[in-house]
Design a protein around this motif. Structure first.
Motif, PDB file in Angstrom:
ATOM      1  N   VAL A  10      -9.138  -5.949  24.426  1.00  0.00           N
ATOM      2  CA  VAL A  10      -9.498  -4.539  24.291  1.00  0.00           C
ATOM      3  C   VAL A  10      -9.115  -3.805  25.577  1.00  0.00           C
ATOM      4  CG1 VAL A  10     -11.368  -2.952  23.758  1.00  0.00           C
ATOM      5  CG2 VAL A  10     -11.486  -5.291  22.952  1.00  0.00           C
ATOM      6  N   THR A  11      -8.455  -2.680  25.436  1.00  0.00           N
ATOM      7  CA  THR A  11      -8.165  -1.831  26.591  1.00  0.00           C
ATOM      8  C   THR A  11      -8.892  -0.500  26.376  1.00  0.00           C
ATOM      9  OG1 THR A  11      -6.248  -0.727  25.673  1.00  0.00           O
ATOM     10  CG2 THR A  11      -5.864  -2.860  26.703  1.00  0.00           C
ATOM     11  N   PRO A  12      -8.954   0.341  27.402  1.00  0.00           N
ATOM     12  CA  PRO A  12      -9.675   1.600  27.227  1.00  0.00           C
ATOM     13  C   PRO A  12      -9.142   2.441  26.075  1.00  0.00           C
ATOM     14  CG  PRO A  12      -9.228   1.246  29.536  1.00  0.00           C
ATOM     15  CD  PRO A  12      -8.545   0.154  28.803  1.00  0.00           C
ATOM     16  N   THR A  13      -7.880   2.296  25.733  1.00  0.00           N
ATOM     17  CA  THR A  13      -7.333   3.169  24.705  1.00  0.00           C
ATOM     18  C   THR A  13      -7.231   2.533  23.333  1.00  0.00           C
ATOM     19  OG1 THR A  13      -5.231   2.584  25.663  1.00  0.00           O
ATOM     20  CG2 THR A  13      -6.061   4.787  26.142  1.00  0.00           C
ATOM     21  N   LEU A  79     -11.680  -7.802  28.113  1.00  0.00           N
ATOM     22  CA  LEU A  79     -11.637  -6.375  28.407  1.00  0.00           C
ATOM     23  C   LEU A  79     -10.629  -6.202  29.526  1.00  0.00           C
ATOM     24  CD1 LEU A  79     -15.218  -4.906  28.594  1.00  0.00           C
ATOM     25  CD2 LEU A  79     -13.706  -5.117  26.666  1.00  0.00           C
ATOM     26  N   ARG A  93       9.422   2.270  35.885  1.00  0.00           N
ATOM     27  CA  ARG A  93       8.184   2.715  36.528  1.00  0.00           C
ATOM     28  C   ARG A  93       7.623   1.612  37.432  1.00  0.00           C
ATOM     29  NH1 ARG A  93       3.543   5.407  32.850  1.00  0.00           N
ATOM     30  NH2 ARG A  93       1.893   5.528  34.384  1.00  0.00           N
ATOM     31  N   ARG A 100       7.489   1.639  46.224  1.00  0.00           N
ATOM     32  CA  ARG A 100       6.535   2.505  46.916  1.00  0.00           C
ATOM     33  C   ARG A 100       5.514   1.657  47.685  1.00  0.00           C
ATOM     34  NH1 ARG A 100       5.454   6.076  42.608  1.00  0.00           N
ATOM     35  NH2 ARG A 100       3.702   4.771  42.087  1.00  0.00           N
TER      36      ARG A 100
ATOM     37  N   ALA B  41     -10.868   4.910  19.113  1.00  0.00           N
ATOM     38  CA  ALA B  41     -10.194   3.732  19.660  1.00  0.00           C
ATOM     39  C   ALA B  41     -10.761   3.352  21.020  1.00  0.00           C
ATOM     40  CB  ALA B  41      -8.691   3.997  19.778  1.00  0.00           C
ATOM     41  N   ALA B  42     -11.289   4.342  21.729  1.00  0.00           N
ATOM     42  CA  ALA B  42     -11.791   4.077  23.078  1.00  0.00           C
ATOM     43  C   ALA B  42     -13.213   3.534  23.055  1.00  0.00           C
ATOM     44  CB  ALA B  42     -11.733   5.356  23.909  1.00  0.00           C
ATOM     45  N   TYR B  45     -14.169  -0.518  24.040  1.00  0.00           N
ATOM     46  CA  TYR B  45     -14.078  -0.860  25.459  1.00  0.00           C
ATOM     47  C   TYR B  45     -15.298  -0.361  26.218  1.00  0.00           C
ATOM     48  CZ  TYR B  45     -12.079  -1.388  30.114  1.00  0.00           C
ATOM     49  OH  TYR B  45     -11.851  -1.740  31.414  1.00  0.00           O
ATOM     50  N   LYS B 154       0.622   4.185  39.475  1.00  0.00           N
ATOM     51  CA  LYS B 154       1.443   5.009  38.612  1.00  0.00           C
ATOM     52  C   LYS B 154       1.331   6.449  39.064  1.00  0.00           C
ATOM     53  CE  LYS B 154       0.716   1.871  34.835  1.00  0.00           C
ATOM     54  NZ  LYS B 154      -0.093   1.545  33.708  1.00  0.00           N
ATOM     55  N   GLU B 189      -5.053  10.238  29.821  1.00  0.00           N
ATOM     56  CA  GLU B 189      -4.737   8.886  30.252  1.00  0.00           C
ATOM     57  C   GLU B 189      -5.937   8.282  30.951  1.00  0.00           C
ATOM     58  OE1 GLU B 189      -1.337   7.380  31.217  1.00  0.00           O
ATOM     59  OE2 GLU B 189       0.007   9.008  30.673  1.00  0.00           O
ATOM     60  N   TYR B 190      -6.182   7.027  30.656  1.00  0.00           N
ATOM     61  CA  TYR B 190      -7.301   6.356  31.305  1.00  0.00           C
ATOM     62  C   TYR B 190      -7.091   6.293  32.813  1.00  0.00           C
ATOM     63  CZ  TYR B 190     -10.420   2.804  32.952  1.00  0.00           C
ATOM     64  OH  TYR B 190     -11.362   2.140  33.673  1.00  0.00           O
ATOM     65  N   ASN B 191      -5.819   6.159  33.178  1.00  0.00           N
ATOM     66  CA  ASN B 191      -5.489   6.070  34.586  1.00  0.00           C
ATOM     67  C   ASN B 191      -5.975   7.266  35.388  1.00  0.00           C
ATOM     68  OD1 ASN B 191      -4.351   3.915  35.797  1.00  0.00           O
ATOM     69  ND2 ASN B 191      -2.430   4.974  36.192  1.00  0.00           N
ATOM     70  N   ASN B 194      -9.648   7.072  35.835  1.00  0.00           N
ATOM     71  CA  ASN B 194      -9.954   6.014  36.777  1.00  0.00           C
ATOM     72  C   ASN B 194      -9.725   6.468  38.219  1.00  0.00           C
ATOM     73  OD1 ASN B 194     -10.783   3.457  37.398  1.00  0.00           O
ATOM     74  ND2 ASN B 194      -8.728   2.596  37.327  1.00  0.00           N
ATOM     75  N   THR B 195      -8.604   7.145  38.440  1.00  0.00           N
ATOM     76  CA  THR B 195      -8.303   7.629  39.788  1.00  0.00           C
ATOM     77  C   THR B 195      -9.362   8.625  40.236  1.00  0.00           C
ATOM     78  OG1 THR B 195      -6.026   7.504  39.084  1.00  0.00           O
ATOM     79  CG2 THR B 195      -6.433   8.492  41.215  1.00  0.00           C
ATOM     80  N   GLN B 198     -12.498   6.890  41.132  1.00  0.00           N
ATOM     81  CA  GLN B 198     -12.420   6.203  42.422  1.00  0.00           C
ATOM     82  C   GLN B 198     -12.690   7.180  43.567  1.00  0.00           C
ATOM     83  OE1 GLN B 198      -8.586   4.357  42.348  1.00  0.00           O
ATOM     84  NE2 GLN B 198      -9.341   2.556  41.279  1.00  0.00           N
ATOM     85  N   LYS B 306     -16.060   1.168  37.412  1.00  0.00           N
ATOM     86  CA  LYS B 306     -15.274   1.357  36.193  1.00  0.00           C
ATOM     87  C   LYS B 306     -16.095   2.090  35.136  1.00  0.00           C
ATOM     88  CE  LYS B 306     -12.297  -1.402  38.036  1.00  0.00           C
ATOM     89  NZ  LYS B 306     -11.020  -0.961  38.540  1.00  0.00           N
ATOM     90  N   ILE B 310     -14.913   5.182  32.875  1.00  0.00           N
ATOM     91  CA  ILE B 310     -14.886   5.214  31.417  1.00  0.00           C
ATOM     92  C   ILE B 310     -15.710   6.394  30.901  1.00  0.00           C
ATOM     93  CG2 ILE B 310     -16.818   3.673  30.868  1.00  0.00           C
ATOM     94  CD1 ILE B 310     -13.473   3.236  29.253  1.00  0.00           C
ATOM     95  N   PHE B 313     -13.482   9.331  31.208  1.00  0.00           N
ATOM     96  CA  PHE B 313     -12.440   9.209  30.187  1.00  0.00           C
ATOM     97  C   PHE B 313     -12.960   9.668  28.834  1.00  0.00           C
ATOM     98  CE2 PHE B 313      -9.997   6.279  27.272  1.00  0.00           C
ATOM     99  CZ  PHE B 313      -8.804   6.940  27.399  1.00  0.00           C
TER     100      PHE B 313
END
Lengths: 135, 372
Positions: A10-13, A79, A93, A100, B41-42, B45, B154, B189-191, B194-195, B198, B306, B310, B313
């Protein structure tokens, strides 16, 4: 005892994988764990690496970066904060992220967060390796 | 009597407008459906994450037995002196009162905390524009701008263009803007969450801020939504939403929403997630003796930040869904209004035409009578 266990990633999305697996290898924070059906209940943090699992004879590999897993005799739930199939990896990417991070590690600037840069480098390299292997 | 030609032109223009609003409504409905799917879908998690935390709380000593002090800095409660308020609005307008309501609530919240310093971070263009007109931007810390650039693995489309002013001792004013994120809502985006979390967690652990509130439009389904201010930090009880302020929609708003959703065939009820919920609820909570690869304390420390991510998110996903729902409702109302307008204008036009014909007949008849 059946010879497979239910594997869920399972991922967050989304729910990435839901499959009956015969065996799996997951990257625990302190090293890889091999899991077969009937494993003792276990909870672990995941590091950066590859999840490999075998379902109905074929082996699948996924990239994973941070997460944790619950292992039960008949079920494994993972998870993962970030997880991708090899064909989904954005090579350009990852390459960029790698460069970087390397640059950052080389610089002697006190502002740079080395731990974070190292993490990023590790993730990028793992993604690139996996993408290359599967090509 | 109005000119028939003018009225006809007017009708044509209203018809064009109606076509646009109708199309926008259909688009919003489609986007709403997608946003709802993303939110569903989220769910697994976040539920599993919450469960693990809950079960870890009982195993790990989260509080020091001697002093009674929480072991983890995110659980520590301090007197609120500096508050961070995160406001989630939309990037675009034409969504009825969606953005206005959120910003009204924001003003109310700021007024309810007259003593404290408030830092504001806006997610969404509309909120940013509003706040920028009212409050100054915090002085920038020059070293931060370079250090944080591309800090994450990213690239962040919404990397903050304004940096927090932790080192700068003086504030621009009691209420100031410390960050803004525009253009992150198109594809949540979850990213990004998350950023953001943080950076919040870092500021909280350094005691730069004593509490974090998140203001957004909660969206469970088309009929179940409200505006809420949630307290993200300090965490009082894991798995419980700490609601500071909430505002339910008025009955009329609700009725309008239902009608708009019906017309577009969008489900009113919450999508059925009971099966996945049930599975998720079992995660890591079985009454068995787990082998812990890491000490529970360590797991707990790793997961707690985290949890904030979430939550953000989730708030973003819900807010996006609510925005589309609001736009759909607004466009539905606009389409109905346009139809009404066309009807009444057509009536006026027909009357005018009839009157003209009658007048012409009278003229002919009376002209003929005069000629005899």
């Amino acid at each position: 005892m059946s010879d497979t266990f239910q594997l869920e990633i399972v991922t967050p999305t989304r729910l990435l994988v839901k499959d009956a697996a015969e065996e799996a290898q997951i990257p625990g924070a302190t090293g890889y764990l091999g899991i077969l059906p009937g494993h003792a209940p276990l909870i672990t943090e995941l590091g950066v690496g590859e999840i490999t699992y075998k379902a109905s004879g074929t082996t699948h590999t996924l990239a994973v970066a941070w997460g944790f897993a619950e292992v039960l005799p008949d079920k494994v739930t993972i998870l993962a904060e970030a997880s991708e199939r090899p064909q989904e990896i954005d090579v350009a990417r990852a390459q960029k992220a790698k460069e970087r991070a390397e640059e950052r590690l080389k610089s002697s600037n006190a502002e740079v967060d080395y731990a974070r840069a190292e993490d990023a480098l590790q993730r990028a390299e793992m993604r690139l390796n996996l993408a290359k292997e599967k090509k | 009597m109005a000119n028939i030609l003018d009225i006809r032109r007017r009708i044509r223009s209203v018809i064009n407008t109606r076509q646009i609003t109708k199309a926008m409504k259909t688009v919003s409905a489609a986007k709403l459906r997608r946003a709802q799917e993303a939110a569903v879908a989220a769910r697994p998690y976040s539920q599993m994450l919450t469960n693990v935390l809950k079960s870890l709380v009982s195993r790990a000593d989260t509080y020091d037995p001697k002093t009674g002090e929480p072991r983890h800095p995110l659980l520590a409660e301090r007197p609120e002196k500096n508050i961070l308020l995160i406001i989630v609005t939309g990037d675009k307008g034409l969504a009825g009162a969606f953005n206005t309501n959120i910003l009204k609530m924001a003003s109310k919240f700021i007024q309810s905390k007259p003593e404290q310093n408030i830092d504001i971070e806006c997610i969404g263009r509309k909120g940013r524009d509003f706040m920028r007109r009212r409050y100054p931007i915090a002085p920038q810390r020059p070293d931060e701008a370079s250090a944080n650039e591309n800090a994450n693995e990213k690239e962040q489309p919404g990397a903050p263009s304004v940096r927090p002013n932790a080192a700068a001792p003086e504030r621009a004013s009691r209420v100031q803007i410390t960050g803004e994120y525009v253009g992150v809502l198109g594809k949540v985006e979850y990213n990004f969450a998350n950023t953001l979390s943080q950076s919040i967690v870092a500021r909280y652990t350094h005691s730069e801020i004593d509490a974090v509130y998140l203001l957004f439009n909660e969206f469970k389904s088309v009929i179940a939504q409200r505006l809420v201010v949630e307290r993200l930090l300090p965490i009082k009880q894991i798995g419980e939403v700490d609601v500071e302020m909430a505002e339910e929609p008025t009955p009329e708003e609700r009725k309008q929403r239902i009608e708009a959703a019906k017309a577009e065939g969008v489900g009113l009820r919450k999508p059925d997630t009971s099966a996945t919920d049930e599975a998720a609820a079992k995660f890591a909570t079985l009454p068995v003796d787990y082998i812990y690869e890491q000490p529970p304390e360590q797991l707990f420390q790793g997961i707690l930040p985290k949890y904030i991510g979430i939550q953000i998110f989730h708030a973003l996903l819900e807010s996006v869904a609510a925005e589309h729902a609001a736009r759909m409702t607004a466009m539905d109302a606009a389409t109905i209004n346009a139809s009404d307008m066309i009807d009444s204008l057509t009536l006026v036009m027909n009357r005018a035409r009839q009157a003209k014909i009658t007048k012409e007949i009278i003229e002919i008849v009376s002209g003929a009578a005069a000629a005899q």
